[in-house]
Design a protein around this motif. Sequence first.
Motif, PDB file in Angstrom:
ATOM      1  N   ILE A   1       4.918  -2.941   5.727  1.00 43.29           N
ATOM      2  CA  ILE A   1       4.889  -1.581   5.174  1.00 43.29           C
ATOM      3  C   ILE A   1       5.667  -1.524   3.865  1.00 43.29           C
ATOM      4  O   ILE A   1       5.238  -0.898   2.895  1.00 43.29           O
ATOM      5  N   GLU A   2       6.827  -2.171   3.830  1.00 48.87           N
ATOM      6  CA  GLU A   2       7.632  -2.168   2.609  1.00 48.87           C
ATOM      7  C   GLU A   2       6.898  -2.861   1.465  1.00 48.87           C
ATOM      8  O   GLU A   2       6.917  -2.410   0.321  1.00 48.87           O
TER       9      GLU A   2
ATOM     10  N   THR B   1       3.351  -2.535  -3.443  1.00 51.45           N
ATOM     11  CA  THR B   1       2.045  -2.906  -4.006  1.00 51.45           C
ATOM     12  C   THR B   1       1.249  -1.686  -4.399  1.00 51.45           C
ATOM     13  O   THR B   1       0.683  -1.609  -5.495  1.00 51.45           O
ATOM     14  N   LEU B   2       1.189  -0.685  -3.506  1.00 50.11           N
ATOM     15  CA  LEU B   2       0.426   0.522  -3.795  1.00 50.11           C
ATOM     16  C   LEU B   2       1.074   1.341  -4.905  1.00 50.11           C
ATOM     17  O   LEU B   2       0.386   2.029  -5.653  1.00 50.11           O
ATOM     18  N   ALA B   3       2.387   1.261  -5.000  1.00 50.64           N
ATOM     19  CA  ALA B   3       3.080   1.990  -6.059  1.00 50.64           C
ATOM     20  C   ALA B   3       2.621   1.512  -7.436  1.00 50.64           C
ATOM     21  O   ALA B   3       2.589   2.280  -8.404  1.00 50.64           O
TER      22      ALA B   3
ATOM     23  N   TYR C   1      -0.626   3.095   8.476  1.00 49.60           N
ATOM     24  CA  TYR C   1       0.219   1.909   8.614  1.00 49.60           C
ATOM     25  C   TYR C   1      -0.470   0.864   9.486  1.00 49.60           C
ATOM     26  O   TYR C   1      -0.421  -0.340   9.194  1.00 49.60           O
ATOM     27  N   ASP C   2      -1.119   1.321  10.564  1.00 51.03           N
ATOM     28  CA  ASP C   2      -1.792   0.379  11.461  1.00 51.03           C
ATOM     29  C   ASP C   2      -2.858  -0.418  10.722  1.00 51.03           C
ATOM     30  O   ASP C   2      -3.030  -1.621  10.947  1.00 51.03           O
TER      31      ASP C   2
ATOM     32  N   LYS D   1       1.090   7.095   7.002  1.00 53.11           N
ATOM     33  CA  LYS D   1      -0.064   6.699   6.203  1.00 53.11           C
ATOM     34  C   LYS D   1       0.259   6.796   4.715  1.00 53.11           C
ATOM     35  O   LYS D   1       1.189   7.505   4.308  1.00 53.11           O
ATOM     36  N   PHE D   2      -0.506   6.062   3.942  1.00 50.44           N
ATOM     37  CA  PHE D   2      -0.466   6.164   2.493  1.00 50.44           C
ATOM     38  C   PHE D   2      -1.629   7.041   2.035  1.00 50.44           C
ATOM     39  O   PHE D   2      -2.704   7.038   2.633  1.00 50.44           O
ATOM     40  N   ILE D   3      -1.409   7.794   0.954  1.00 47.28           N
ATOM     41  CA  ILE D   3      -2.436   8.683   0.407  1.00 47.28           C
ATOM     42  C   ILE D   3      -2.680   8.291  -1.046  1.00 47.28           C
ATOM     43  O   ILE D   3      -1.753   8.278  -1.855  1.00 47.28           O
TER      44      ILE D   3
END
Length: 310
Positions: A7-8, A13-15, A104-105, A282-284
């Motif tokens: 997750i970290e 990465t998504l940032a 996250y899953d 979750k990520f958005i």
Amino acid sequence: MSNQQIIEKATMTLASLQTGGLMNPTQASKFIRMLQETPTILKDSRVIPMDHDTQKIEKIGFGQRILRPGQEDVALTKEQRAVPTTSTVNLNAKEVIAEINITYDTLENNIEGQSLKDTLMQQIVERAAVDIEELLVNGDKDSNDPFLAQINGMRKNTKSHIVDAELQPISRGLFKRGYKAIPAKYIRVPQDYRFYTSPGNQIEWMDSVADRQTGLGDSAVQGGRSSAFGVPVTGIANMQPYEHSDGETDVSEIILTHPKNIITGFSRNIRIEVDKDIRARKFIIVLTAKLDSVYEEEDAVSKIINVKEM
């Protein structure tokens, strides 16, 4: 690697996807190029990056003969001089938005290391290109679908040269009528034009060509590009059949035009923003863009309507 580490890593990465708001011109141009590389009608059309949400495209041309008999020491009269025809095409970009939620899953089960960002971006672009094609083809400001009601697309924008197939199946005769409906001055190089139709109609035409005992028939069976009167016949996934007013189903259309006559304008105001909802785990990812599409020369387009798919 533990779930927490995944997750970290995903957070960092998504940032890096996030532009902090508007993409800069280089980022926006790269995004538009990625859209163009996806095999949809965007790949064929003329794509114009717009500096503002509205933009005018100036047109200039000569619609009649400009040469005159030459005579030594005699200048052309005022009436003999050629004057170009000028006009403008207006683009008015409308906003489209997509929100992608990644739990996250999902990340824990599908982590792709350093390639996560590139994989997500590619998938977003591929899906966005398909949706944009749907808007470019089926857009209708009178539609009950809020997405399609944003702009008028190819089907709605074709008004001048309409051929009614009257529920006849695709045939050489229909292609001929569609071809002849466009003023001859436009079709100088037929192979540069396209007959755009539904995938079903494309298959029916290929099957018809395949029945011929020729090398062209063999090529059609093996998936080679078929054509009609020198113009390639191309199936568009989003040009799906519709129900006719008399209840007849599987009715479609065929549009004849030069691909570069389809202008697609993208405002450079493209955003990709990322947030994390720790409560929902979750990520958005939110993508917003602005676009419009018009024909540069609508008089150079014909549409065959009410074509019955076999």
